[in-house]
Write a protein that holds these residues in place. Structure first.
Motif, PDB file in Angstrom:
ATOM      1  N   THR A  23       0.833  -1.208   0.000  1.00  0.00           N
ATOM      2  CA  THR A  23       0.000   0.000   0.000  1.00  0.00           C
ATOM      3  C   THR A  23       0.869   1.259   0.000  1.00  0.00           C
ATOM      4  O   THR A  23       0.607   2.206  -0.751  1.00  0.00           O
ATOM      5  N   ASP A  24       1.936   1.257   0.804  1.00  0.00           N
ATOM      6  CA  ASP A  24       2.869   2.389   0.821  1.00  0.00           C
ATOM      7  C   ASP A  24       3.546   2.542  -0.531  1.00  0.00           C
ATOM      8  O   ASP A  24       3.755   3.648  -1.028  1.00  0.00           O
ATOM      9  N   LEU A  25       3.896   1.400  -1.125  1.00  0.00           N
ATOM     10  CA  LEU A  25       4.635   1.401  -2.385  1.00  0.00           C
ATOM     11  C   LEU A  25       3.777   1.972  -3.514  1.00  0.00           C
ATOM     12  O   LEU A  25       4.274   2.698  -4.381  1.00  0.00           O
ATOM     13  N   VAL A  26       2.499   1.631  -3.495  1.00  0.00           N
ATOM     14  CA  VAL A  26       1.614   2.047  -4.577  1.00  0.00           C
ATOM     15  C   VAL A  26       1.331   3.549  -4.505  1.00  0.00           C
ATOM     16  O   VAL A  26       1.184   4.204  -5.534  1.00  0.00           O
ATOM     17  N   ALA A  27       1.283   4.091  -3.284  1.00  0.00           N
ATOM     18  CA  ALA A  27       1.070   5.536  -3.132  1.00  0.00           C
ATOM     19  C   ALA A  27       2.241   6.271  -3.781  1.00  0.00           C
ATOM     20  O   ALA A  27       3.390   5.913  -3.556  1.00  0.00           O
ATOM     21  N   GLY A  28       1.960   7.262  -4.605  1.00  0.00           N
ATOM     22  CA  GLY A  28       3.039   8.011  -5.252  1.00  0.00           C
ATOM     23  C   GLY A  28       2.808   8.081  -6.741  1.00  0.00           C
ATOM     24  O   GLY A  28       1.762   7.653  -7.240  1.00  0.00           O
ATOM     25  N   ASP A  29       3.797   8.607  -7.464  1.00  0.00           N
ATOM     26  CA  ASP A  29       3.671   8.846  -8.892  1.00  0.00           C
ATOM     27  C   ASP A  29       3.372   7.554  -9.666  1.00  0.00           C
ATOM     28  O   ASP A  29       4.094   6.559  -9.532  1.00  0.00           O
ATOM     29  N   ARG A  30       2.319   7.590 -10.464  1.00  0.00           N
ATOM     30  CA  ARG A  30       1.867   6.409 -11.204  1.00  0.00           C
ATOM     31  C   ARG A  30       2.931   5.933 -12.205  1.00  0.00           C
ATOM     32  O   ARG A  30       3.166   4.733 -12.337  1.00  0.00           O
ATOM     33  N   GLU A  31       3.571   6.868 -12.885  1.00  0.00           N
ATOM     34  CA  GLU A  31       4.530   6.514 -13.939  1.00  0.00           C
ATOM     35  C   GLU A  31       5.743   5.755 -13.411  1.00  0.00           C
ATOM     36  O   GLU A  31       6.328   4.935 -14.115  1.00  0.00           O
ATOM     37  N   THR A  32       6.130   6.060 -12.171  1.00  0.00           N
ATOM     38  CA  THR A  32       7.326   5.396 -11.620  1.00  0.00           C
ATOM     39  C   THR A  32       6.973   4.210 -10.715  1.00  0.00           C
ATOM     40  O   THR A  32       7.858   3.628 -10.081  1.00  0.00           O
ATOM     41  N   LEU A  33       5.700   3.829 -10.694  1.00  0.00           N
ATOM     42  CA  LEU A  33       5.291   2.676  -9.886  1.00  0.00           C
ATOM     43  C   LEU A  33       6.084   1.395 -10.214  1.00  0.00           C
ATOM     44  O   LEU A  33       6.554   0.705  -9.295  1.00  0.00           O
ATOM     45  N   PRO A  34       6.267   1.056 -11.515  1.00  0.00           N
ATOM     46  CA  PRO A  34       7.045  -0.165 -11.813  1.00  0.00           C
ATOM     47  C   PRO A  34       8.466  -0.108 -11.249  1.00  0.00           C
ATOM     48  O   PRO A  34       8.985  -1.131 -10.775  1.00  0.00           O
ATOM     49  N   GLU A  35       9.074   1.072 -11.281  1.00  0.00           N
ATOM     50  CA  GLU A  35      10.422   1.214 -10.723  1.00  0.00           C
ATOM     51  C   GLU A  35      10.397   0.973  -9.210  1.00  0.00           C
ATOM     52  O   GLU A  35      11.293   0.338  -8.662  1.00  0.00           O
ATOM     53  N   ARG A  36       9.378   1.480  -8.549  1.00  0.00           N
ATOM     54  CA  ARG A  36       9.271   1.287  -7.087  1.00  0.00           C
ATOM     55  C   ARG A  36       9.007  -0.185  -6.755  1.00  0.00           C
ATOM     56  O   ARG A  36       9.554  -0.722  -5.790  1.00  0.00           O
ATOM     57  N   ILE A  37       8.167  -0.838  -7.572  1.00  0.00           N
ATOM     58  CA  ILE A  37       7.912  -2.269  -7.330  1.00  0.00           C
ATOM     59  C   ILE A  37       9.207  -3.061  -7.511  1.00  0.00           C
ATOM     60  O   ILE A  37       9.559  -3.907  -6.683  1.00  0.00           O
ATOM     61  N   ALA A  38       9.925  -2.793  -8.607  1.00  0.00           N
ATOM     62  CA  ALA A  38      11.177  -3.512  -8.882  1.00  0.00           C
ATOM     63  C   ALA A  38      12.199  -3.260  -7.781  1.00  0.00           C
ATOM     64  O   ALA A  38      12.837  -4.203  -7.284  1.00  0.00           O
TER      65      ALA A  38
END
Lengths: 201, 201
Positions: free
Chosen positions: A84-99
């Protein structure tokens, strides 16, 4: 006080009666006991009964707090817990945050990871693995739904999970091949690219 | 003639001496015996010795033809065996052919598939799974190299394999979630898109 299977390492614990009077304390004790039990015994072989005993609470209280072993697991271990924390934030950089989150977590402690637990539990108990996958998927879809839209978003989330399961298997279980040989930093870069395409292309 | 573990089902077989005189016949008998043994016992538990016995040839002759259990497996089962044919053809539609071949194979007989064997063998014997993964990767890289170029092509092939491993695990082993619920045709379409991006984006 009930005995635990590691009495020499277990911290002193309040009585079951004391636990029931303080929901926050008993919740924290259950989570700590769950992390211990899942690490020692693996997801499929750990039981709610053993976790309750380690935490000094009743089986019923564990179920009252977490409703199922799958949900307790997801609440106890890093990974889905932090989604949930990871998903919050800029949509475009979500894959980078997941990785980045995946790689950091796996490099520091793969044995406690939900994907490793999922793959290993399928080895001994496919029904347990199916329940865990279902709980992980429900949790992921609910977390991602905040950030992502589109008709086929659940399919994309399924494909993203499949990619992470495959990378987990290759790099952290069989530990051979290109994906196992590259540095954590290279993995993060390549995985960011692939996850970006799976979610948005 | 040596006994097999399924004497009632096994076809009549030539003597070991006869086999050694006809390399093509003994090769075919070994492949047939290998398919039987891998299906019945799983990749990790099947042995060259048992396969040789079923085929009515010596252990040494099996090794002479195939050099290792991994290579014998890849020669015997569909999937990697057909990869060279699959790769030949238009480069742009290669991901579609890979997705279609994967889905067709898995829907008809998942238990004989290399990816299922890989995932299941890791459950009982991680060293066996690592050897199988390494052989599969070497075979894939050699087949794809005919069609694909680029510095990071081996990484892309690794990511493609990871995607197929994750889909195999989700749809054909734990059998739950979006990837398990969709039709074979939908899976082929979504998988084509993802594999295209992994290989070429």
């Amino acid at each position: 006080m009930p005995t635990t299977s590691r009495p020499d390492k277990a911290p002193a614990r309040a009585s079951a009666t004391g636990r029931r009077r303080d929901p926050e304390a008993s919740r924290a004790a259950i989570l700590e006991a769950a992390r211990e039990a899942f690490t020692e015994r693996g997801y499929a072989r750990a039981t709610i009964r053993d976790i309750a005993r380690r935490a000094g609470v009743t089986h019923g209280l564990v179920m009252l707090h977490f409703t199922s072993k799958e949900r307790l697991f997801l609440a106890a271990v890093p990974g889905t817990r932090d989604l949930t924390d990871l998903v919050a934030g800029d949509r475009e950089t979500l894959p980078e945050r997941i990785a980045a989150g995946f790689v950091e977590r796996m490099e520091s402690n793969p044995s406690g990871d939900p994907f490793v637990a999922l793959l290993r539990s399928a080895a001994t108990n496919e029904a347990a693995a199916a329940n865990l996958y279902t709980a992980m998927q429900a949790h992921s879809e609910s977390a991602y739904r905040e950030a992502l839209t589109g008709d086929d978003m659940d399919v994309r989330i399924g494909m993203l999970a499949a990619q992470l399961i495959g990378v987990t298997f290759t790099r952290y279980i069989v530990k051979v091949g290109r994906l196992a040989e590259m540095s954590a930093d290279e993995l993060r870069v390549h995985l960011s690219r692939v996850l970006h395409q799976i979610l948005f292309a």
